[in-house]
Design a protein around this motif. Sequence first.
Motif, PDB file in Angstrom:
ATOM      1  N   LEU A   1      19.083 -13.701   7.627  1.00 30.16           N
ATOM      2  CA  LEU A   1      19.582 -14.745   6.735  1.00 30.16           C
ATOM      3  C   LEU A   1      20.752 -14.246   5.891  1.00 30.16           C
ATOM      4  CD1 LEU A   1      16.146 -16.094   5.521  1.00 30.16           C
ATOM      5  CD2 LEU A   1      17.648 -17.133   7.196  1.00 30.16           C
ATOM      6  N   ALA A   2      21.247 -13.056   6.201  1.00 32.38           N
ATOM      7  CA  ALA A   2      22.257 -12.461   5.342  1.00 32.38           C
ATOM      8  C   ALA A   2      23.639 -13.060   5.505  1.00 32.38           C
ATOM      9  CB  ALA A   2      22.315 -10.955   5.594  1.00 32.38           C
ATOM     10  N   SER A   3      23.950 -13.648   6.635  1.00 28.53           N
ATOM     11  CA  SER A   3      25.310 -14.146   6.822  1.00 28.53           C
ATOM     12  C   SER A   3      25.364 -15.274   7.831  1.00 28.53           C
ATOM     13  CB  SER A   3      26.219 -13.001   7.273  1.00 28.53           C
ATOM     14  OG  SER A   3      27.538 -13.459   7.409  1.00 28.53           O
TER      15      SER A   3
ATOM     16  N   GLY B   1      18.184   1.737  -5.943  1.00 28.80           N
ATOM     17  CA  GLY B   1      18.426   2.066  -4.554  1.00 28.80           C
ATOM     18  C   GLY B   1      19.345   1.080  -3.870  1.00 28.80           C
ATOM     19  N   SER B   2      19.322   1.127  -2.562  1.00 27.35           N
ATOM     20  CA  SER B   2      20.212   0.274  -1.769  1.00 27.35           C
ATOM     21  C   SER B   2      19.555  -0.032  -0.430  1.00 27.35           C
ATOM     22  CB  SER B   2      21.555   0.972  -1.540  1.00 27.35           C
ATOM     23  OG  SER B   2      21.363   2.188  -0.819  1.00 27.35           O
ATOM     24  N   ALA B   3      20.129  -0.992   0.261  1.00 26.57           N
ATOM     25  CA  ALA B   3      19.638  -1.359   1.588  1.00 26.57           C
ATOM     26  C   ALA B   3      20.813  -1.704   2.486  1.00 26.57           C
ATOM     27  CB  ALA B   3      18.684  -2.544   1.502  1.00 26.57           C
ATOM     28  N   VAL B   4      20.733  -1.259   3.725  1.00 22.58           N
ATOM     29  CA  VAL B   4      21.701  -1.640   4.750  1.00 22.58           C
ATOM     30  C   VAL B   4      20.923  -2.386   5.823  1.00 22.58           C
ATOM     31  CG1 VAL B   4      23.399  -0.865   6.445  1.00 22.58           C
ATOM     32  CG2 VAL B   4      23.136   0.367   4.281  1.00 22.58           C
ATOM     33  N   ILE B   5      21.330  -3.618   6.088  1.00 17.07           N
ATOM     34  CA  ILE B   5      20.596  -4.500   6.984  1.00 17.07           C
ATOM     35  C   ILE B   5      21.503  -4.941   8.113  1.00 17.07           C
ATOM     36  CG2 ILE B   5      19.320  -6.679   7.150  1.00 17.07           C
ATOM     37  CD1 ILE B   5      18.782  -6.399   4.123  1.00 17.07           C
ATOM     38  N   SER B   6      21.014  -4.860   9.348  1.00 23.35           N
ATOM     39  CA  SER B   6      21.828  -5.286  10.489  1.00 23.35           C
ATOM     40  C   SER B   6      20.993  -6.092  11.467  1.00 23.35           C
ATOM     41  CB  SER B   6      22.447  -4.080  11.197  1.00 23.35           C
ATOM     42  OG  SER B   6      21.455  -3.287  11.817  1.00 23.35           O
TER      43      SER B   6
ATOM     44  N   GLY C   1      25.395  -8.950  12.579  1.00 26.23           N
ATOM     45  CA  GLY C   1      26.320  -8.224  11.718  1.00 26.23           C
ATOM     46  C   GLY C   1      25.569  -7.199  10.881  1.00 26.23           C
ATOM     47  N   THR C   2      26.283  -6.617   9.908  1.00 19.94           N
ATOM     48  CA  THR C   2      25.718  -5.611   9.013  1.00 19.94           C
ATOM     49  C   THR C   2      26.069  -5.968   7.574  1.00 19.94           C
ATOM     50  OG1 THR C   2      25.917  -3.866  10.691  1.00 19.94           O
ATOM     51  CG2 THR C   2      25.679  -3.158   8.406  1.00 19.94           C
TER      52      THR C   2
ATOM     53  N   THR D   1      17.598  -4.031  12.126  1.00 15.08           N
ATOM     54  CA  THR D   1      17.372  -2.715  11.528  1.00 15.08           C
ATOM     55  C   THR D   1      17.583  -2.778  10.029  1.00 15.08           C
ATOM     56  OG1 THR D   1      18.151  -1.626  13.549  1.00 15.08           O
ATOM     57  CG2 THR D   1      18.030  -0.284  11.558  1.00 15.08           C
ATOM     58  N   THR D   2      16.651  -2.216   9.297  1.00 14.36           N
ATOM     59  CA  THR D   2      16.747  -2.126   7.844  1.00 14.36           C
ATOM     60  C   THR D   2      16.586  -0.675   7.417  1.00 14.36           C
ATOM     61  OG1 THR D   2      15.811  -4.325   7.514  1.00 14.36           O
ATOM     62  CG2 THR D   2      15.728  -2.821   5.650  1.00 14.36           C
ATOM     63  N   VAL D   3      17.549  -0.171   6.649  1.00 17.99           N
ATOM     64  CA  VAL D   3      17.449   1.166   6.065  1.00 17.99           C
ATOM     65  C   VAL D   3      17.447   0.998   4.552  1.00 17.99           C
ATOM     66  CG1 VAL D   3      18.473   3.446   5.838  1.00 17.99           C
ATOM     67  CG2 VAL D   3      18.624   2.229   8.022  1.00 17.99           C
TER      68      VAL D   3
END
Length: 228
Positions: A15-17, A42-47, A28-29, A58-60
């Motif tokens: 649902l990010a984009s 913290g942070s999160a990178v979602i693709s 996308g990422t 993938t979620t980091v």
Amino acid sequence: MKKLALILLVLIVPLASCRKGIESVPTGTWNYRLLVNGADIGSAVISNEIKDGTYVSTTVMEMDAGYVRNSTKQIITETLDFKPVRLEVYNMTEQNGQKSEMVTIAKFSGNRVDLNTAATLSTITIDRPFILEGNYFMQELIKHKFKEGTILKNYVYEPSVDVEEPMLVMVKVFGRETVSVNGKKRSLIHLGFSIENMKNIDMYMDAEGVTHKTTIVMLNNKLELVLK
């Protein structure tokens, strides 16, 4: 708190984009800040991508609460019609100089789940259809054109919550609201995620479907993901 963050991330991934006029689940990422009670922790990178005829999400996530540091990587693989294929979760926690690691891998064949966690192997049969994350909801929201009042429901399997039973998730489109994001007022579309036996998750996206903010309030803590 770690489990709450994972649930939030599982739902936000696709649902990010969502761009205006889009006809299929976006790929996308995206990068997010992770806050608890207004403080950056913290942070999160979602693709989300299509690979070999499947969606791979993938979620980091990195969290640093001072005395506790946590790093989690989650990989979800599902068919293009949202049937579960594989779930992988790699979690590392460091506290007082001590590190601990936990790996959970689930493989799916219909309603059968072969689960490997903490060196324990188990096979589970789930007696109802289920999905793994939010790609299904994204596709259905696109079909309904994010119309206010739209309500969607499905069962989501999340072994960190319950190994044997999927949780019922409901999504409702509340319409447009004015929301503060990074100190600025924005007119955004409000989506509400309701999880059985848990409080709601609120997600806010713009007219092109870009999610700017996601919030969950639980256990006297306010957890937020804010788009960088």
